[in-house]
Scaffold this motif. Structure first.
Motif, PDB file in Angstrom:
ATOM      1  N   ARG A   7       0.829  -1.217   0.000  1.00 29.51           N
ATOM      2  CA  ARG A   7       0.000   0.000   0.000  1.00 29.51           C
ATOM      3  C   ARG A   7       0.858   1.259   0.000  1.00 29.51           C
ATOM      4  N   ASP A   8       2.022   1.228   0.624  1.00 27.99           N
ATOM      5  CA  ASP A   8       2.900   2.404   0.627  1.00 27.99           C
ATOM      6  C   ASP A   8       3.314   2.767  -0.796  1.00 27.99           C
ATOM      7  N   VAL A   9       3.591   1.767  -1.610  1.00 28.43           N
ATOM      8  CA  VAL A   9       4.002   2.019  -2.993  1.00 28.43           C
ATOM      9  C   VAL A   9       2.793   2.436  -3.828  1.00 28.43           C
ATOM     10  N   LEU A  10       1.657   1.784  -3.617  1.00 24.94           N
ATOM     11  CA  LEU A  10       0.444   2.184  -4.334  1.00 24.94           C
ATOM     12  C   LEU A  10       0.051   3.618  -3.982  1.00 24.94           C
ATOM     13  N   ASP A  11       0.232   3.996  -2.713  1.00 18.12           N
ATOM     14  CA  ASP A  11      -0.088   5.369  -2.291  1.00 18.12           C
ATOM     15  C   ASP A  11       0.779   6.401  -3.011  1.00 18.12           C
ATOM     16  N   ARG A  12       1.947   5.987  -3.479  1.00 12.53           N
ATOM     17  CA  ARG A  12       2.825   6.899  -4.223  1.00 12.53           C
ATOM     18  C   ARG A  12       2.436   7.016  -5.693  1.00 12.53           C
ATOM     19  N   GLY A  13       1.381   6.284  -6.088  1.00 14.92           N
ATOM     20  CA  GLY A  13       0.881   6.402  -7.453  1.00 14.92           C
ATOM     21  C   GLY A  13       1.344   5.343  -8.423  1.00 14.92           C
ATOM     22  N   TYR A  14       2.101   4.356  -7.959  1.00 19.90           N
ATOM     23  CA  TYR A  14       2.537   3.291  -8.853  1.00 19.90           C
ATOM     24  C   TYR A  14       1.358   2.376  -9.185  1.00 19.90           C
ATOM     25  N   THR A  15       1.311   1.892 -10.413  1.00 17.11           N
ATOM     26  CA  THR A  15       0.279   0.953 -10.835  1.00 17.11           C
ATOM     27  C   THR A  15       0.954  -0.339 -11.256  1.00 17.11           C
ATOM     28  N   PHE A  16       0.630  -1.411 -10.560  1.00 19.27           N
ATOM     29  CA  PHE A  16       1.186  -2.718 -10.886  1.00 19.27           C
ATOM     30  C   PHE A  16       0.233  -3.792 -10.411  1.00 19.27           C
ATOM     31  N   GLY A  17       0.386  -4.980 -10.974  1.00 13.23           N
ATOM     32  CA  GLY A  17      -0.408  -6.124 -10.568  1.00 13.23           C
ATOM     33  C   GLY A  17       0.329  -6.958  -9.548  1.00 13.23           C
ATOM     34  N   PHE A  18      -0.402  -7.859  -8.926  1.00 18.39           N
ATOM     35  CA  PHE A  18       0.173  -8.714  -7.890  1.00 18.39           C
ATOM     36  C   PHE A  18       0.411 -10.120  -8.426  1.00 18.39           C
ATOM     37  N   VAL A 112      -9.112  -0.177   0.339  1.00 23.82           N
ATOM     38  CA  VAL A 112      -9.444   0.987  -0.469  1.00 23.82           C
ATOM     39  C   VAL A 112      -8.570   2.137  -0.005  1.00 23.82           C
ATOM     40  N   ARG A 113      -7.880   2.775  -0.954  1.00 22.99           N
ATOM     41  CA  ARG A 113      -7.049   3.923  -0.577  1.00 22.99           C
ATOM     42  C   ARG A 113      -7.909   4.966   0.113  1.00 22.99           C
ATOM     43  N   GLY A 114      -7.443   5.431   1.234  1.00 20.05           N
ATOM     44  CA  GLY A 114      -8.169   6.434   2.003  1.00 20.05           C
ATOM     45  C   GLY A 114      -9.064   5.835   3.080  1.00 20.05           C
ATOM     46  N   ALA A 115      -9.577   4.645   2.831  1.00 24.64           N
ATOM     47  CA  ALA A 115     -10.444   3.997   3.816  1.00 24.64           C
ATOM     48  C   ALA A 115      -9.714   2.895   4.574  1.00 24.64           C
ATOM     49  N   GLY A 116      -8.554   2.487   4.087  1.00 24.56           N
ATOM     50  CA  GLY A 116      -7.792   1.434   4.748  1.00 24.56           C
ATOM     51  C   GLY A 116      -8.369   0.063   4.487  1.00 24.56           C
ATOM     52  N   SER A 135     -18.232   3.160  -3.034  1.00 23.24           N
ATOM     53  CA  SER A 135     -18.819   4.482  -3.267  1.00 23.24           C
ATOM     54  C   SER A 135     -17.777   5.582  -3.198  1.00 23.24           C
ATOM     55  N   GLU A 136     -18.024   6.607  -3.985  1.00 19.03           N
ATOM     56  CA  GLU A 136     -17.227   7.828  -4.010  1.00 19.03           C
ATOM     57  C   GLU A 136     -15.748   7.583  -4.289  1.00 19.03           C
ATOM     58  N   LEU A 137     -15.464   6.686  -5.230  1.00 19.82           N
ATOM     59  CA  LEU A 137     -14.071   6.479  -5.624  1.00 19.82           C
ATOM     60  C   LEU A 137     -13.594   7.705  -6.378  1.00 19.82           C
ATOM     61  N   ASP A 139     -10.129  10.064  -8.136  1.00 20.20           N
ATOM     62  CA  ASP A 139      -8.870   9.993  -8.848  1.00 20.20           C
ATOM     63  C   ASP A 139      -7.726   9.677  -7.879  1.00 20.20           C
ATOM     64  N   GLY A 140      -6.918   8.692  -8.208  1.00 19.84           N
ATOM     65  CA  GLY A 140      -5.794   8.300  -7.362  1.00 19.84           C
ATOM     66  C   GLY A 140      -6.110   7.167  -6.399  1.00 19.84           C
ATOM     67  N   ASP A 141      -7.406   6.830  -6.248  1.00 14.99           N
ATOM     68  CA  ASP A 141      -7.768   5.703  -5.379  1.00 14.99           C
ATOM     69  C   ASP A 141      -7.389   4.386  -6.044  1.00 14.99           C
ATOM     70  N   TYR A 142      -7.305   3.350  -5.245  1.00 18.21           N
ATOM     71  CA  TYR A 142      -7.160   1.980  -5.728  1.00 18.21           C
ATOM     72  C   TYR A 142      -7.976   1.097  -4.810  1.00 18.21           C
ATOM     73  N   VAL A 143      -8.350  -0.055  -5.316  1.00 19.67           N
ATOM     74  CA  VAL A 143      -9.158  -1.017  -4.563  1.00 19.67           C
ATOM     75  C   VAL A 143      -8.599  -2.400  -4.867  1.00 19.67           C
ATOM     76  N   TYR A 144      -8.428  -3.215  -3.830  1.00 19.93           N
ATOM     77  CA  TYR A 144      -8.128  -4.625  -4.061  1.00 19.93           C
ATOM     78  C   TYR A 144      -8.668  -5.441  -2.905  1.00 19.93           C
TER      79      TYR A 144
END
Length: 166
Positions: A7-18, A112-116, A135-137, A139-144
């Protein structure tokens, strides 16, 4: 350690798969129980790919992959009709997840970014088929999703990324 989570890397805006992978170096990929008594050794799953190198490489580049801690957990998941690893626009959606475990599922964690981490207890079923509102996703959010089995087995979907310009 703080700063060393995905999540620390995703929070920096990187986009990658697992993907998952083992570290046993014993020549038995996917058969971690041969080298470790608890069977730990991650596996990578590639979705929506034909059985050829070009298709598998394309799926990996498109982040259509997920990770397990070694168990052969099957997952199919979509947000707004798009496979894991995709980009969706801002707004409200449903996450549809279908999974078959190798042991009963005890919990689904929605990250969810922002919601933990949002834990959702499961009833011990081996198969799940759920729709979860998102709800309310923005720009910059991610979900997994992280699935947890009663035997400690884990699986993580690749994230969906939210963009104001998908």
């Amino acid at each position: 350690l703080q700063g060393n989570f995905v999540r620390d890397v995703l929070d920096r805006g990187y986009t990658f798969g697992f993907i998952g992978s083992g570290d046993s170096h014993d020549g038995h990929p996917g058969l971690a129980h041969l080298s470790h008594p608890n069977g730990y050794g991650g596996l990578a799953a590639i979705i929506d790919a034909e059985h050829n190198r070009e298709s598998i490489l394309s799926a990996m580049r498109d982040r259509r992959s997920y990770a397990t801690s070694g168990q052969r957990i099957l997952i199919r998941a979509m947000v707004a009709g798009k496979a894991m690893g995709s980009t969706v626009g801002e707004g409200d959606y449903n996450l549809r997840i279908q999974a078959h475990g190798t042991a009963p599922f005890k919990q689904l964690d929605l990250i969810v970014r922002g919601a933990g981490v949002i834990p959702l207890p499961l009833d011990g079923a081996w198969d799940i088929d759920l729709e979860i509102p998102l709800s309310e996703l923005k720009d910059g959010d991610y979900v997994y999703v992280r699935l947890i089995q009663e035997d400690g087995g884990l699986a993580w979907t690749s994230p969906w990324f939210v963009s104001s310009d998908p």
